[in-house]
Every structure is written in structure tokens, then in C-alpha cells.
Design an enzyme around this catalytic site. Structure first.
Site, PDB file in Angstrom:
ATOM      1  N   GLY A 167      -6.398  29.300 -39.080  1.00 42.08           N
ATOM      2  CA  GLY A 167      -5.161  29.279 -38.301  1.00 42.08           C
ATOM      3  C   GLY A 167      -5.339  29.987 -36.961  1.00 42.08           C
ATOM      4  O   GLY A 167      -6.029  31.002 -36.884  1.00 42.08           O
ATOM      5  N   VAL A 218     -16.199  37.607 -25.126  1.00 39.79           N
ATOM      6  CA  VAL A 218     -17.552  37.252 -25.563  1.00 39.79           C
ATOM      7  C   VAL A 218     -18.334  36.662 -24.392  1.00 39.79           C
ATOM      8  O   VAL A 218     -19.480  37.048 -24.118  1.00 39.79           O
ATOM      9  CB  VAL A 218     -17.501  36.255 -26.742  1.00 39.79           C
ATOM     10  CG1 VAL A 218     -18.907  35.721 -27.065  1.00 39.79           C
ATOM     11  CG2 VAL A 218     -16.889  36.902 -27.980  1.00 39.79           C
ATOM     12  N   ARG A 229     -10.175  22.732 -40.110  1.00 35.42           N
ATOM     13  CA  ARG A 229     -10.777  22.986 -41.414  1.00 35.42           C
ATOM     14  C   ARG A 229     -12.001  22.086 -41.562  1.00 35.42           C
ATOM     15  O   ARG A 229     -12.042  20.990 -41.009  1.00 35.42           O
ATOM     16  CB  ARG A 229      -9.788  22.679 -42.540  1.00 35.42           C
ATOM     17  CG  ARG A 229      -8.412  23.312 -42.351  1.00 35.42           C
ATOM     18  CD  ARG A 229      -8.414  24.802 -42.588  1.00 35.42           C
ATOM     19  NE  ARG A 229      -7.089  25.387 -42.381  1.00 35.42           N
ATOM     20  CZ  ARG A 229      -6.815  26.685 -42.480  1.00 35.42           C
ATOM     21  NH1 ARG A 229      -7.784  27.525 -42.784  1.00 35.42           N
ATOM     22  NH2 ARG A 229      -5.585  27.129 -42.266  1.00 35.42           N
ATOM     23  N   ASP A 279     -10.326  35.456 -43.475  1.00 35.69           N
ATOM     24  CA  ASP A 279     -11.345  35.629 -44.515  1.00 35.69           C
ATOM     25  C   ASP A 279     -12.049  34.322 -44.870  1.00 35.69           C
ATOM     26  O   ASP A 279     -13.238  34.330 -45.193  1.00 35.69           O
ATOM     27  CB  ASP A 279     -10.761  36.292 -45.757  1.00 35.69           C
ATOM     28  CG  ASP A 279      -9.641  35.496 -46.404  1.00 35.69           C
ATOM     29  OD1 ASP A 279      -9.168  34.519 -45.797  1.00 35.69           O
ATOM     30  OD2 ASP A 279      -9.228  35.850 -47.518  1.00 35.69           O
ATOM     31  N   THR A 321      -5.945  36.749 -37.292  1.00 37.59           N
ATOM     32  CA  THR A 321      -4.922  36.158 -38.146  1.00 37.59           C
ATOM     33  C   THR A 321      -3.631  36.948 -37.990  1.00 37.59           C
ATOM     34  O   THR A 321      -3.666  38.183 -37.906  1.00 37.59           O
ATOM     35  CB  THR A 321      -5.331  36.159 -39.635  1.00 37.59           C
ATOM     36  OG1 THR A 321      -4.190  35.856 -40.449  1.00 37.59           O
ATOM     37  CG2 THR A 321      -5.892  37.496 -40.074  1.00 37.59           C
ATOM     38  N   ASP A 333      -1.505  37.382 -40.209  1.00 40.60           N
ATOM     39  CA  ASP A 333      -1.135  37.982 -41.495  1.00 40.60           C
ATOM     40  C   ASP A 333      -1.603  39.423 -41.634  1.00 40.60           C
ATOM     41  O   ASP A 333      -1.104  40.153 -42.497  1.00 40.60           O
ATOM     42  CB  ASP A 333      -1.701  37.158 -42.655  1.00 40.60           C
ATOM     43  CG  ASP A 333      -1.018  35.810 -42.807  1.00 40.60           C
ATOM     44  OD1 ASP A 333       0.139  35.691 -42.360  1.00 40.60           O
ATOM     45  OD2 ASP A 333      -1.642  34.893 -43.360  1.00 40.60           O
ATOM     46  N   ASP A 368      -4.168  40.610 -43.003  1.00 38.25           N
ATOM     47  CA  ASP A 368      -4.583  40.845 -44.386  1.00 38.25           C
ATOM     48  C   ASP A 368      -6.094  41.000 -44.545  1.00 38.25           C
ATOM     49  O   ASP A 368      -6.636  40.764 -45.629  1.00 38.25           O
ATOM     50  CB  ASP A 368      -4.079  39.713 -45.285  1.00 38.25           C
ATOM     51  CG  ASP A 368      -4.565  38.337 -44.836  1.00 38.25           C
ATOM     52  OD1 ASP A 368      -5.133  38.223 -43.731  1.00 38.25           O
ATOM     53  OD2 ASP A 368      -4.367  37.369 -45.597  1.00 38.25           O
ATOM     54  N   ARG A 380      27.962  38.316 -42.089  1.00 37.24           N
ATOM     55  CA  ARG A 380      27.002  37.423 -42.734  1.00 37.24           C
ATOM     56  C   ARG A 380      25.777  38.155 -43.255  1.00 37.24           C
ATOM     57  O   ARG A 380      25.367  39.194 -42.738  1.00 37.24           O
ATOM     58  CB  ARG A 380      26.567  36.321 -41.769  1.00 37.24           C
ATOM     59  CG  ARG A 380      27.611  35.228 -41.624  1.00 37.24           C
ATOM     60  CD  ARG A 380      27.200  34.154 -40.670  1.00 37.24           C
ATOM     61  NE  ARG A 380      28.219  33.106 -40.620  1.00 37.24           N
ATOM     62  CZ  ARG A 380      28.337  32.219 -39.652  1.00 37.24           C
ATOM     63  NH1 ARG A 380      27.499  32.258 -38.627  1.00 37.24           N
ATOM     64  NH2 ARG A 380      29.275  31.296 -39.687  1.00 37.24           N
ATOM     65  N   GLY A 407       3.372  34.685 -44.344  1.00 33.98           N
ATOM     66  CA  GLY A 407       2.720  35.626 -45.245  1.00 33.98           C
ATOM     67  C   GLY A 407       2.650  35.066 -46.646  1.00 33.98           C
ATOM     68  O   GLY A 407       3.475  35.394 -47.494  1.00 33.98           O
ATOM     69  N   ARG A 408       1.659  34.193 -46.887  1.00 34.55           N
ATOM     70  CA  ARG A 408       1.554  33.552 -48.204  1.00 34.55           C
ATOM     71  C   ARG A 408       1.171  34.535 -49.300  1.00 34.55           C
ATOM     72  O   ARG A 408       1.738  34.532 -50.382  1.00 34.55           O
ATOM     73  CB  ARG A 408       0.536  32.408 -48.152  1.00 34.55           C
ATOM     74  CG  ARG A 408       1.058  31.145 -47.503  1.00 34.55           C
ATOM     75  CD  ARG A 408      -0.017  30.088 -47.448  1.00 34.55           C
ATOM     76  NE  ARG A 408      -1.167  30.531 -46.661  1.00 34.55           N
ATOM     77  CZ  ARG A 408      -2.270  29.819 -46.484  1.00 34.55           C
ATOM     78  NH1 ARG A 408      -2.380  28.644 -47.041  1.00 34.55           N
ATOM     79  NH2 ARG A 408      -3.257  30.277 -45.745  1.00 34.55           N
ATOM     80  N   GLU A 441      17.771  45.708 -43.881  1.00 35.71           N
ATOM     81  CA  GLU A 441      18.169  46.476 -45.056  1.00 35.71           C
ATOM     82  C   GLU A 441      17.217  46.274 -46.230  1.00 35.71           C
ATOM     83  O   GLU A 441      17.032  47.174 -47.047  1.00 35.71           O
ATOM     84  CB  GLU A 441      19.590  46.075 -45.479  1.00 35.71           C
ATOM     85  CG  GLU A 441      20.701  46.615 -44.588  1.00 35.71           C
ATOM     86  CD  GLU A 441      20.768  45.933 -43.229  1.00 35.71           C
ATOM     87  OE1 GLU A 441      21.242  46.575 -42.273  1.00 35.71           O
ATOM     88  OE2 GLU A 441      20.340  44.752 -43.102  1.00 35.71           O
ATOM     89  N   ARG A 451      23.280  33.079 -44.842  1.00 36.80           N
ATOM     90  CA  ARG A 451      22.666  32.082 -43.965  1.00 36.80           C
ATOM     91  C   ARG A 451      21.143  32.228 -44.040  1.00 36.80           C
ATOM     92  O   ARG A 451      20.618  33.327 -44.223  1.00 36.80           O
ATOM     93  CB  ARG A 451      23.123  32.260 -42.513  1.00 36.80           C
ATOM     94  CG  ARG A 451      24.581  31.887 -42.275  1.00 36.80           C
ATOM     95  CD  ARG A 451      24.800  30.385 -42.409  1.00 36.80           C
ATOM     96  NE  ARG A 451      26.155  29.994 -42.038  1.00 36.80           N
ATOM     97  CZ  ARG A 451      27.187  29.983 -42.854  1.00 36.80           C
ATOM     98  NH1 ARG A 451      27.033  30.384 -44.108  1.00 36.80           N
ATOM     99  NH2 ARG A 451      28.384  29.597 -42.429  1.00 36.80           N
TER     100      ARG A 451
END
Length: 321
Positions: free
Chosen positions: A14, A26, A75, A106, A128, A130, A132, A165, A173-174, A190, A246
Site C-alpha cells: 500500500g 535515496v 502486488r 512487512d 505504511t 498502519d 505496525d 449525535r 487498521g486491519r 470518548e 451516525r
């Protein structure tokens, strides 16, 4: 030590804001050291097909502040096979490429490790949104994604408070909740729902009831997509205590846009550090930013070690509400 006259760089997986700044770094570091820099189009698939472009001053001019990746990304199922990796090596040999910088997550690092194991010098840069990847405090693109989400949520706050609302905001974030947690703290949400922590819908409903009873004009839940969709959560929250719920899904907007100054600086530092590492014989490693200092660590850390959410940030969600 292998000679290192021509270095290639590719982006894989991604896209994330800041990749172009890393590509530029680079190339500029190669120029500074009188080396050639080659760009690989479309990740590992382009590596197999020999889709190479020279990265001279003209090619990298004006790319630093652009989102996405000028080298494109794709990919590649073929690269996962021994035959595909051999084809990639043959293409690099034919082009006179002596080392490779891989920018990605990764999955991309698995490919970099495979090339290293075959004897080809390879260094990884974590890119990435994420965040992670173990071995670095921040990955390229994470800060920009947080700020993109935060800008949208600030607008939602205005309408939420006007109409009593409950907004359920789904962020990317899978498998990891770093983005959701950072956004939750920065937006004053919250509640935060992440893959790393157990979720009790019943307890959440109780908290919403208590919040409404305290006459809070609105409330905000930040949800990592890996737990469930925002629509699914809205269905599960059968009793919101009185709030009108919502759903907002931020989606791919979080991956686009110009990188923040933090991501540009981080990408530039990492790109230069990775290239200088190749020039002194480093391989099979990734660049990390630990306590504001750049370090190298084994590529395997990206997937073999678990990166944990910050206990401090998790506690802030409770303390600040």
C-alpha cells in the site's frame, strides 16, 4: 564487500504519504556519493519485468511533497515463487544493479529478505500508515494519516454537538490499532475500539447511557476497521442511551494527500540512512526510528515480533473523559 555503483529503489504494498520523499533521498544520496540510482516501477512485479527508470535530478524534481508514489506499487504473486525471484535477480544483474532499497510494509520486507537470502544486498524502509512495523517508533505515512483523519473528525464534531449525535468513525487498521488510538487521543474521542483489546458491546452501551445522562451533547467512537465495520457496530449498539447514531467511513482518504513535515523529514532521513547503509555493506536489515535516532534491525523483526500499543495512550482515553 560487494561493489555498490548502482542502487535501485522500489515501493511495494500500500502507498503511504512520504514515499516520494524517501525515493528522492535515496537518489540524492546516491548522487552525493557519485553512484547511480535506478527506480523500479510497480514494485516486485516491475523488478521481474525489468521495468527500470533512471532517477536523475530531473526525475526526482518536485516529488518530495507529493502523495502516493511516483514509482507506482503493485502486488506480485510471481515474486513469491522461486522462479519469480530468480527472474528478478537476473533483471537486476543485466541492469548492473548492485543493491536495492525496498520501501513498504512487512509483506514487502518478506520479499527483501528473500533477495538478501539469495545473496543480493537489500535494505528496507518501513512505509505504511498502519505503523505496525516492529523496529521503529514511526513508519512513513503514519503521521500524515493521523492528521488527515483528525481534520475530518474535527468537522464531524461540529455537527455532532449540534444534534446530540453519536458518531462512529471507521479508520484504517486491519490488524493493528495504532492509527485508531492516535486519532482517538488527538481528537478527544470518548471511546476507541481496536483489534488488540476485547470489546464488550454491553459495557459500551452502559457507558453511552451514562454519558447521555450526564448531558454530554455528543460522543465519538473511533473504530479500527479490523474489528468490524462502522455499520456493523451501529447495528450492534441497539441502545445508545438517547444519542442519534451516525456512521462515517474515512477509507482511502487516509492514504492520500501531501505528507506532513514530520513524514517528509522522517522519509528523508530514512532514505539517506538506508542508502548509506548499503554503501558500507549492510543487507537484510530495515531502518528504524527509535527514540528519534535512526538504527538498523533485522528485517525479520517486522513480522516475527509483536509491536504493542502504547499503554500510556490507552490510559489517556479513560483519563481524559
Amino acid at each position: 564487500m560487494n561493489k555498490m555503483d548502482r542502487i535501485a529503489v522500489l515501493t511495494s504494498g500500500g502507498d503511504s504519504p512520504g514515499m516520494n520523499a524517501a525515493i528522492r533521498a535515496v537518489a540524492r544520496t546516491c548522487m552525493f556519493n557519485d553512484k547511480e540510482c535506478i527506480g523500479v516501477m510497480r514494485g516486485y512485479e516491475g523488478l521481474i519485468e525489468g521495468d527500470f527508470v533512471p532517477l536523475d535530478r530531473k526525475a526526482i524534481g518536485g516529488i518530495m511533497h507529493r502523495g502516493g508514489t511516483v514509482l507506482k506499487t503493485a502486488r506480485s504473486e510471481r515474486f513469491k515463487t522461486p522462479e519469480g525471484r530468480e527472474l528478478a535477480l537476473e533483471q537486476m544483474r543485466k541492469a548492473g544493479i548492485d543493491g536495492l532499497v525496498v520501501i513498504g510494509g512487512d509483506g514487502s520486507f518478506h520479499g527483501a529478505k528473500a533477495l538478501h537470502d539469495l545473496g543480493f544486498p537489500t535494505v528496507g524502509i518501513p512505509g505504511t500508515i498502519d505503523n505496525d512495523i516492529t523496529g521503529t517508533d514511526e513508519t512513513i505515512g503514519f503521521d500524515t494519516a493521523v492528521n488527515t483523519a483528525l481534520e475530518a473528525i474535527r468537522k464531524l464534531r461540529d455537527t455532532a454537538s449540534s444534534h446530540e449525535r453519536l458518531f462512529i468513525v471507521e479508520v484504517m487498521g486491519r490488524n493493528a490499532g495504532f492509527l485508531a488510538l492516535e486519532v482517538a487521543v488527538a481528537s478527544g474521542a470518548e471511546y476507541v475500539v481496536v483489534p488488540e483489546l476485547p470489546l464488550s458491546i454491553g459495557q459500551l452501551c452502559k457507558q453511552l447511557k451514562a454519558s447521555y445522562a450526564e448531558h454530554r451533547s455528543h460522543t465519538l467512537i473511533i473504530l479500527a476497521e479490523g474489528v468490524m465495520s462502522a455499520a456493523q457496530m451501529c447495528e450492534k449498539l441497539q441502545d445508545t442511551g438517547g444519542y442519534d447514531p451516525r456512521v462515517t467511513v474515512l477509507g482511502y482518504i487516509q492514504r492520500g494527500g501531501s505528507p506532513t513535515s514530520f513524514d517528509i523529514v522522517l522519509s528523508t532521513r530514512m532514505g539517506a540512512f538506508a542508502t548509506e547503509g548499503l554503501l558500507i555493506g549492510k543487507s537484510g536489515v530495515m531502518v528504524g526510528n527509535i527514540n528519534h535516532k535512526l538504527v538498523f534491525s533485522d528485517l525479520e523483526r517486522a513480522w516475527s515480533e509483536h509491536k504493542s500499543l502504547s499503554p500510556e495512550l490507552l490510559s489517556l482515553i479513560t483519563k481524559m473523559n
